[in-house]
Design a protein around this motif. Structure first.
Motif, mmCIF file in Angstrom:
data_model
loop_
_atom_site.group_PDB
_atom_site.id
_atom_site.type_symbol
_atom_site.label_atom_id
_atom_site.label_comp_id
_atom_site.label_asym_id
_atom_site.label_seq_id
_atom_site.Cartn_x
_atom_site.Cartn_y
_atom_site.Cartn_z
ATOM 1 N N GLN A 56 0.907 -0.920 0.360
ATOM 2 C CA GLN A 56 -0.039 0.009 -0.104
ATOM 3 C C GLN A 56 0.823 1.112 0.018
ATOM 4 N N PHE A 57 0.543 2.256 -0.912
ATOM 5 C CA PHE A 57 1.305 3.585 -1.086
ATOM 6 C C PHE A 57 0.344 4.740 -0.714
ATOM 7 N N PHE A 58 0.861 5.761 -0.160
ATOM 8 C CA PHE A 58 -0.199 6.931 -0.095
ATOM 9 C C PHE A 58 0.796 8.042 -0.828
ATOM 10 N N VAL A 59 0.137 8.903 -1.407
ATOM 11 C CA VAL A 59 0.679 9.958 -1.951
ATOM 12 C C VAL A 59 -0.255 11.283 -2.077
ATOM 13 N N TYR A 87 10.480 -6.049 -14.158
ATOM 14 C CA TYR A 87 9.361 -5.821 -13.495
ATOM 15 C C TYR A 87 8.149 -5.043 -14.169
ATOM 16 N N ILE A 88 7.016 -5.663 -14.230
ATOM 17 C CA ILE A 88 5.869 -5.107 -14.971
ATOM 18 C C ILE A 88 4.574 -4.792 -14.085
ATOM 19 N N LEU A 89 4.059 -3.655 -14.671
ATOM 20 C CA LEU A 89 3.209 -3.121 -13.633
ATOM 21 C C LEU A 89 1.698 -3.014 -14.449
ATOM 22 N N THR A 90 0.807 -3.400 -14.023
ATOM 23 C CA THR A 90 -0.598 -3.291 -14.597
ATOM 24 C C THR A 90 -1.793 -2.877 -13.661
ATOM 25 N N GLY A 91 -2.879 -2.512 -14.092
ATOM 26 C CA GLY A 91 -4.059 -2.142 -13.561
ATOM 27 C C GLY A 91 -4.409 -0.663 -13.752
ATOM 28 N N ASP A 92 -5.158 0.055 -12.834
ATOM 29 C CA ASP A 92 -5.489 1.244 -12.867
ATOM 30 C C ASP A 92 -4.530 2.409 -13.279
ATOM 31 N N SER A 119 -10.014 8.775 -5.845
ATOM 32 C CA SER A 119 -9.223 8.663 -4.568
ATOM 33 C C SER A 119 -8.106 7.397 -4.379
ATOM 34 N N GLN A 120 -8.298 6.357 -5.136
ATOM 35 C CA GLN A 120 -7.243 5.386 -5.259
ATOM 36 C C GLN A 120 -7.294 4.615 -6.189
ATOM 37 N N TYR A 121 -6.068 4.041 -6.495
ATOM 38 C CA TYR A 121 -5.831 2.805 -7.650
ATOM 39 C C TYR A 121 -5.354 1.678 -7.248
ATOM 40 N N VAL A 122 -5.954 0.715 -7.745
ATOM 41 C CA VAL A 122 -5.478 -0.812 -7.730
ATOM 42 C C VAL A 122 -4.517 -1.200 -8.729
ATOM 43 N N LEU A 123 -3.214 -1.468 -8.336
ATOM 44 C CA LEU A 123 -2.312 -1.990 -9.379
ATOM 45 C C LEU A 123 -1.824 -3.352 -9.011
ATOM 46 N N ARG A 124 -1.479 -3.894 -10.008
ATOM 47 C CA ARG A 124 -0.676 -5.437 -10.074
ATOM 48 C C ARG A 124 0.620 -5.458 -10.427
ATOM 49 N N PRO A 138 4.195 -15.445 -8.622
ATOM 50 C CA PRO A 138 2.827 -14.977 -8.907
ATOM 51 C C PRO A 138 2.452 -13.328 -8.954
ATOM 52 N N GLU A 139 1.690 -13.025 -9.655
ATOM 53 C CA GLU A 139 1.142 -11.561 -9.795
ATOM 54 C C GLU A 139 0.743 -11.115 -8.493
ATOM 55 N N SER A 140 1.178 -9.886 -7.748
ATOM 56 C CA SER A 140 0.659 -9.412 -6.568
ATOM 57 C C SER A 140 0.004 -8.022 -6.669
ATOM 58 N N GLN A 141 -1.061 -7.917 -5.923
ATOM 59 C CA GLN A 141 -1.715 -6.500 -6.132
ATOM 60 C C GLN A 141 -1.327 -5.874 -4.946
ATOM 61 N N PHE A 142 -1.340 -4.360 -5.266
ATOM 62 C CA PHE A 142 -1.343 -3.250 -4.182
ATOM 63 C C PHE A 142 -2.076 -2.031 -4.547
ATOM 64 N N ILE A 143 -2.404 -1.291 -3.576
ATOM 65 C CA ILE A 143 -3.039 -0.065 -3.731
ATOM 66 C C ILE A 143 -2.431 1.240 -3.586
ATOM 67 N N VAL A 144 -2.744 2.134 -4.477
ATOM 68 C CA VAL A 144 -2.044 3.663 -4.164
ATOM 69 C C VAL A 144 -3.281 4.433 -3.834
#
Length: 796
Positions: A56-59, A87-92, A119-124, A138-144
């Protein structure tokens, strides 16, 4: 990236706090810490199942720096630092809003972030082998998450606002409630905490700082003094502290009317005038009790409460319920009363109980009405007259004396006359000065029972002023008409009728109408009182019976009887009349139905029936028709074939010794046949084809010696003489000039027929003036007969 960190319980509890602190640190410091870490300034830690560094990231939103905003770093425990991992980034927003360094795992924001938008983005994220592109973990999910800052001011979404509050409202009366909306996060700090205040509109109105309710803050505000107010309301976030953002809106407040003002007439005395000749219902004038209020609060009701004109005038309210209209209730007469005074009251129809202390809500004024003198037409003492007059009244009888006068003060002389359209028969006459109505013709109730005449009265000095009155004259009945039989002036008696048999019921009519009804009396005329054949019985019900006195009636003896009847009425003077009843003797069947009333039928033979007689007459008629038809056909057959129709004359005249067929005759015979009679029957000879001669050639009867002897001229001469002689001695031969018969002449010529065959019917000299009308073709012929027109002028 299979194993992740397993921290102690205390460290696990402090991890979120540490993350928040790291998030709030300047990005440059975070960058330096990351670089020092990469430089190997610290000793390696003991890892247990190394995984992602953060999930989880905050900005903060609304970053305005020139460089991409550093978000954080992703790292796999399988990364040896040799660049073999990608490293590969996918999602919102991956690739558009956020980017990742595929070698180091650093994440940056390349676009400006707005929490109010998202208000937030969901990335993988996933670590892959750079060479084989196969996933290492395996692919992992995190939130900004985007952290809010106070970047939005409060807004009034429905402004500007319109509000209404009654005038004279008390302090604290609610006017309207306003609501401002702040797009910032209400759960984070005071960015969305709004406080309301009023910038314009004091001291009349105020606003509640928390609820935004606008209230009245000044008592007894009067709409008639000021009706509209503009109030400026502000909404400020951060709880109204310094540095907060603010928004404003306008509230337009209107004071609605209440009935707090009584009406008042603008004049204490109104002066009006009206001509005396106006009809009832005419408008005299209007008055107005002014009211400072509006709408229903200003509506009025007017009434006449006093004055000598209460019975003569009336007052009504106009459709707007504001003005009082004074009208005429009764006819006016300047000579009778020249002026009136009215006391008029005007009152509000809707009174507010809360403001009765400001009353009374009514007012009173005086109206003075002057009646103007007008030259009026004469006035009859009665609008109509009814008169009864007997029909035997003598000519010159006084019927009635009408009276009219001039109602004006001048009292002009009045002259009388009869409107001629009401007395077309001119039965009456009126004396011009006295108004005496008299008869000038005899009256007859049976002709005209009622006379409805119109009498006119005109001022002597002003002929335009005319009045009229109707006079109804009923003509009373007088017994001046004798009775007479109605319909039955003929009757019949059967041959087999016996004595005392009823043959007819007679009824009389009388155009008079006596008061007690009609009463007729019947009897035989004096000259027929001892009539041996018939008698009369009066039934005393206005009818009478005609009865036979004997039997044995016969048409051969007498077919018609005339019975004079005497009729009288029961009124005075008694009127009588004598009518003759015609009675025929007829043959009847057993039921009494008439079969025949003609005596001629009995002179026929007994064996000859009526049907046989009709058949004989029909045969005679058919024979006469046939004879006439035969005679007509025979006459038509002997008629010479000469027609009187217009005949056509051709310009080229071929001279024969007989009459030709005219222009249309194209098959004329050969003249050679007259030189040699034998050739007339030659099969090769040219024959006339339009018509054969009615009389056959007589050459077969002429001796041949007469034909062939001598020379050519003598043969023809002898032949013609022989034929003429034979025609002269034949009484049935027509007087033709030639042996060759042409029974047809041409048509279409204006000269008509030129034949002289019928000229012998008249011994008079012929007139040839008509040759001038035939045109230039007959000019030569006209000259031969000496009838050519000359240019010698006439001598008259």
């Amino acid at each position: 990236m299979g194993d992740r960190f397993h921290l102690p319980a205390a460290a696990a509890a402090l991890l979120p706090v540490a993350l928040c602190v790291l998030t709030l640190l300047p990005h440059s410091l975070l960058g330096r810490l990351a670089e020092e870490d990469r430089a190997g300034g610290s000793a390696p830690l003991q890892r247990v199942k190394r995984g992602w560094v953060w999930n989880q990231f905050f900005v903060l939103e609304e970053y305005t720096g020139l460089e991409p905003l550093y978000i954080g770093k992703l790292h796999s425990d399988m990364d040896k630092g040799d660049g073999s991992i990608k490293y590969i980034l996918t999602g919102d927003g991956a690739g558009t809003t956020f980017t990742i360094d595929d070698s180091t795992g650093d994440i940056h924001a390349i676009q400006r972030l707005d929490r109010e938008v998202k208000s937030q983005y969901v990335l993988r994220a996933q670590a892959r082998n750079r060479l084989t592109d196969s996933p290492l973990e395996p692919e992992s999910q995190f939130i900004v998450k985007i952290q809010d800052i106070n970047d939005n001011e409060p807004k009034f979404l429905d402004g500007p606002y319109q509000a209404t509050v009654p005038e004279m409202s008390k302090i604290g009366t609610s006017v309207i409630q306003l609501t401002a909306t702040d797009a910032d996060d209400p759960t984070y700090g005071n960015s969305a905490r709004v406080v309301y205040s009023i910038l314009e509109g004091q001291p009349y109105f105020s606003v509640d700082a928390k609820t935004g309710v606008v209230r009245v803050s000044l008592a007894d505000m009067d709409r008639e003094t000021r009706e509209n107010y503009t109030v400026l309301i502000q909404a400020k976030d951060m709880g109204g502290q310094l540095g907060g953002l603010a928004g404003t809106t306008t509230v337009n407040i209107t004071l609605s009317d209440v009935n707090d003002n009584p009406p008042m007439f603008d004049q204490r005395l109104y002066q009006m005038s009206v001509p005396e000749s106006v009809p009832v219902g005419s408008v005299v004038g209007r008055i107005w009790a002014k009211d400072r209020d509006v709408g229903v609060n200003a509506e009025m009701k007017y009434s006449i409460i006093d004055g000598d004109g209460r019975d003569t005038f009336d007052i009504i309210t106009d459709p707007t319920n504001l003005f009082g209209i004074i009208t005429v209730k009764k006819p006016l007469n300047f000579e009778g009363k020249p002026s009136y005074t009215l006391k008029v009251e005007g009152a509000n129809t809707h009174v507010d109980p809360g403001f009765r202390h400001r009353g009374p809500f009514k007012d009173v004024t005086i109206v003075h009405v002057s009646v103007e003198d007008v030259d009026e037409p004469p006035y009859f003492d009665l609008p109509s007259y009814y008169i009864e007059l007997p029909e035997d009244a003598e000519i010159g009888t006084l019927v009635k004396t009408v009276s009219a006068r001039d109602p004006d003060a001048a009292n002009n002389t009045v002259r009388y006359s009869i409107e001629r359209s009401s007395d077309l028969g001119k039965y009456f006459y009126i004396e011009i000065t006295s108004g005496s109505l008299m008869t000038v013709r005899s009256l007859d109730r049976e002709e005209v029972g009622w006379h409805n005449i119109t009498v006119l009265a005109m001022e002597m000095n002003n002929p335009t002023q005319i009045a009229s009155a109707s006079v109804a004259v009923r003509v009373l009945d007088v017994n001046d008409n004798p009775p007479s039989l109605t319909h039955y002036l003929e009757a019949y008696v059967c041959e087999n009728a016996k004595a005392g048999q009823l043959i007819q019921t007679v009824t009389a009519v009388d155009p008079d109408e006596p008061m007690g009804g009609q009463h007729f009396y019947y009897s035989l005329a004096p000259e027929a009182a001892n009539n041996p054949n018939f008698t009369l019985r009066d039934n005393q019900d206005n009818t009478a019976w005609i009865l036979t006195r004997r039997g044995g009636w016969s048409q051969q003896d007498q077919t018609v009887f005339y019975l004079p009847l005497f009729i009288s009425d029961g009124e005075q003077p008694v009127q009588t009349s004598t009518s003759t009843l015609t009675i025929r003797v007829c043959s009847c069947n057993q039921e009494g139905n008439v079969m025949s009333c003609n005596a001629e039928a009995y002179s026929l033979p007994a064996s000859l029936s009526r049907g046989a007689l009709i058949a004989i007459l029909a045969c005679i008629f058919v024979l006469l028709v046939m004879i006439l038809l035969m005679l007509s056909l025979r006459t038509h057959r002997k008629k010479p074939y000469l027609c009187d129709e217009e005949e056509n004359v051709h310009e080229n005249i071929v001279r024969y010794d007989d009459e030709g067929g005219g222009e249309e005759d194209t098959e004329a015979f050969d003249i050679a046949a007259m030189w040699n009679p034998r050739e007339a029957h030659h099969p090769l000879a040219k024959l006339r084809q339009d018509m054969l001669p009615e009389i056959e050639s007589l050459s077969r009867y002429v001796p041949q010696a007469c034909v062939v002897g001598g020379g050519g001229d003598s043969s023809v001469h002898g032949y013609v003489l022989a034929k003429l002689l034979e025609a002269d001695v034949d009484p049935c031969a027509p007087p033709y000039d030639s042996l060759q018969t042409y029974a047809y002449e041409g048509e279409g010529s204006v000269a008509e027929s030129l034949s002289s065959l019928q000229s012998g019917t008249s011994n008079t000299d012929h007139e040839y003036d008509y040759l001038n009308d035939w045109g230039p073709r007959f000019k030569k012929l006209a000259e031969m007969y000496g009838v050519l027109e000359t240019n010698i002028p006439p001598t008259w």
